[in-house]
Design an enzyme around this catalytic site. Structure first.
Site, mmCIF file in Angstrom:
data_model
loop_
_atom_site.group_PDB
_atom_site.id
_atom_site.type_symbol
_atom_site.label_atom_id
_atom_site.label_comp_id
_atom_site.label_asym_id
_atom_site.label_seq_id
_atom_site.Cartn_x
_atom_site.Cartn_y
_atom_site.Cartn_z
ATOM 1 N N LYS A 130 -1.975 7.185 -5.748
ATOM 2 C CA LYS A 130 -2.844 8.343 -5.507
ATOM 3 C C LYS A 130 -2.059 9.649 -5.594
ATOM 4 O O LYS A 130 -2.589 10.685 -5.985
ATOM 5 C CB LYS A 130 -3.527 8.224 -4.146
ATOM 6 C CG LYS A 130 -4.865 7.540 -4.203
ATOM 7 C CD LYS A 130 -4.828 6.042 -4.366
ATOM 8 C CE LYS A 130 -5.116 5.483 -5.685
ATOM 9 N NZ LYS A 130 -5.187 4.024 -5.736
ATOM 10 N N CYS B 258 0.825 -1.205 0.000
ATOM 11 C CA CYS B 258 0.000 0.000 0.000
ATOM 12 C C CYS B 258 0.864 1.262 0.000
ATOM 13 O O CYS B 258 0.684 2.151 -0.826
ATOM 14 C CB CYS B 258 -0.908 -0.035 1.228
ATOM 15 S SG CYS B 258 -1.964 1.389 1.365
ATOM 16 N N HIS C 238 -24.521 23.817 2.115
ATOM 17 C CA HIS C 238 -24.683 24.291 0.734
ATOM 18 C C HIS C 238 -23.629 25.355 0.433
ATOM 19 O O HIS C 238 -23.360 26.185 1.299
ATOM 20 C CB HIS C 238 -26.084 24.901 0.565
ATOM 21 C CG HIS C 238 -26.326 25.462 -0.802
ATOM 22 N ND1 HIS C 238 -26.540 24.652 -1.901
ATOM 23 C CD2 HIS C 238 -26.366 26.750 -1.254
ATOM 24 C CE1 HIS C 238 -26.727 25.410 -2.979
ATOM 25 N NE2 HIS C 238 -26.623 26.698 -2.610
ATOM 26 N N ALA D 78 -1.972 -5.685 -15.363
ATOM 27 C CA ALA D 78 -2.778 -5.413 -14.155
ATOM 28 C C ALA D 78 -3.993 -6.332 -14.203
ATOM 29 O O ALA D 78 -5.114 -5.886 -14.421
ATOM 30 C CB ALA D 78 -3.190 -3.947 -14.123
#
Ligand code: FAD
Length: 475
Positions: free
Chosen positions: A57, A48, A448, A273
């Site tokens: 990432k 990881c 919001h 992969a």
């Protein structure tokens, strides 16, 4: 005992320093147990941190920056063509890894977890041999196997260090940006790393044996990503596989079989992969009572105990969803059970995130699973074109959906595609785990303008009370 050998005793021996292993070790130490961890590399973080989640990432974040820079002129900002300095990008990625790896060293020191470098092999159900500079033996009361997994190669192929045929680990080393890259496998690792290389300038061809990309996810979530990748990649061939390949010093020649007009193609590099195999061979399981299934995954019960009462297994090696957060939770469960706590791995919603742009994230029941299981559900969708926040960010192609039980109004699953979906899915996880109703979400005030409002509005849309889309049914 031979000279240069040592034997030590520990309450808990953790084999493998990835997220499953270190989460287990830290929890066990916090619960007062004496813990020894062993990792081949001697450092904590596993696949990881060093070759998976974190480097991928880091690079995907850079891809997103590049995309934004290239598209900012729609908002009246022009940067010119971004210039990528590969050596500095590599350095940035390595700094990220180093910083996190050093953090884990500190955490293990402060918790009193002993970390040893070497390869551990079971000699019995209570003893393991440590192969390192010195040979040692560790006598344990309990052991936790957290040896993880390794990328699956194509048949008759091995990943060679520095070779042109790469595993995800090789691709993340970022040796260069190949002009022509073939990505074999349209799962999350393939689409993530294919996106990285395409945004850095490679012409990417993807082949996937199944009839679609990301086959585990609902296809309405995948569709916006597939549309983006169509523009980003040179070609995507579904129902296609590599039939033959030959690696040369300066290229790889392949023969493709399936839905492809030109079967013979040449690439500078290939990324394989196609999945991962558990690291359960060569760790001496034959000297214990631990059993594995026909694919080599260690068989565990809900407490993550193997068929050998003293030995537990967590993370990728124990099968199931092969993701870091699942490994960490399993690690904690195993540690707690060893410490005598009533713990079990019992989750309704394990989130999955594809960190491409747009991101895809989902948890709990998917729409396709609901259909296969003949569950009485209704699917409520909120398109991001109706979200003020999405419009202001220029990310209107997203969508948030809820899979809701028609009898009880319970939210059984959540799926999101769009920017930040990976962050937003956490609310979905809490919703599903808590057994919340659509009304619970609808009556929880969301700030919001945020993308998170789309979760409130998807629940409201189910109830017919959404402000920004027209009601499906009157209540
Ligand atoms: P690992 O992380 O594989 O660690 C196992 C460790 O055990 C290794 O350090 C290994 O050297 C050591 N070891 C093995 N055998 C022995 C032995 N005999 N003695 C001593 N040590 C040994 N997951 C996510 O949740 N989010 C993501 O975004 C994500 N991205 C990924 C991207 C890529 C490219 C890849 C490949 C994976 C990604 N994953 C992601 C999956 C994630 O990396 C794994 O699920 C996770 O690392 C599994 O943790 P683990 O502890 O089971 O094993």
């Amino acid at each position: 005992m031979v000279m240069g050998e040592f034997t030590q005793e520990t309450d808990v021996l953790v084999i493998g320093g990835g997220p499953g292993g270190y989460a287990a070790a830290f929890r066990a130490a916090d619960l007062g147990l004496d813990v020894t961890m062993v990792d081949v590399g001697g450092r904590l973080g596993g696949v990881c941190l060093f070759r998976g989640c974190i480097p991928s990432k880091t690079l995907l974040h850079v891809s997103e920056l590049l995309y934004d820079a290239r598209h900012a002129d729609e908002m009246g900002i022009t940067f010119g063509d971004p210039r990528v300095e590969l050596a500095r990008l590599r350095q940035w990625k390595n700094q990220v890894i180093e910083r996190l790896a050093n953090g884990l060293v500190e955490l293990s020191k402060k918790r009193g977890v002993q970390v040893l470098k070497g390869c551990a092999v079971f000699e019995s159900s209570e003893r393991a041999r440590l192969q390192s500079l010195e040979t040692g033996h560790i006598k344990f009361r309990h052991a936790i196997i957290a040896t993880g997994s390794t990328a699956t190669p194509l048949p008759a192929m091995e990943f060679k260090r520095g070779g042109r045929i790469m595993s995800s680990g090789g691709a993340l080393a970022l040796a260069d940006v190949p002009e022509r890259l073939l990505v074999v496998g349209g799962g999350y690792v393939g689409v993530e790393l294919g996106s990285v290389y395409a945004s850095l300038g490679s012409r990417v061809t993807m082949v996937e044996w199944q009839d679609r990309l990301m086959s585990g996810a609902d296809q309405d979530l995948v569709q916006p990503l597939a549309a983006r990748l169509k523009g980003l990649f040179k070609a995507i061939h579904n129902r296609t596989r590599v039939k033959e390949f030959q690696e040369f010093d300066d290229r790889v020649e392949v023969v493709l079989e399936g839905e492809v007009d030109e079967p013979k193609q040449t690439f500078d590099r290939i990324l394989i992969a196609i999945g991962r195999n558990p690291n359960s061979r060569d760790i001496g399981l034959e000297n214990t009572k631990v059993s594995v299934d026909n694919r080599g995954f260690v068989i565990v019960d809900e407490q993550r105990r193997t068929t050998d009462a003293r030995i537990f297994a967590v993370g990728d090696v124990a099968g199931g969803v092969m993701l870091a957060h699942k490994a960490m939770h399993e690690g904690k469960v195993a540690a707690e059970v060893i410490a005598g706590l009533p713990s079990a791995f019992d989750f309704q919603a394990i989130p999955a995130v594809v960190f491409t742009d747009p991101q895809i994230a989902w948890c709990g029941l998917t729409e396709e699973e609901a259909r296969k299981q003949n569950r009485a559900v209704r699917v409520s969708r909120f398109p991001w074109s109706a979200s003020g926040r999405a419009v202001s960010m220029g990310v209107t192609k997203g969508m948030t959906k809820m899979i809701i039980d028609t009898e009880t109004d319970r939210v059984l699953g959540v799926g999101i595609v769009g920017r930040g979906a990976g962050e937003m899915i956490a609310e979905g996880v809490v919703t599903v785990e808590m057994g919340a109703l659509a009304e619970d979400l609808a009556l929880s005030m969301h700030p919001h303008p945020t993308l998170s409002e789309s979760e409130e509005e998807a629940a409201e849309a189910f109830l017919g009370s959404s402000t920004h889309i027209l009601p499906l049914r009157k209540t």
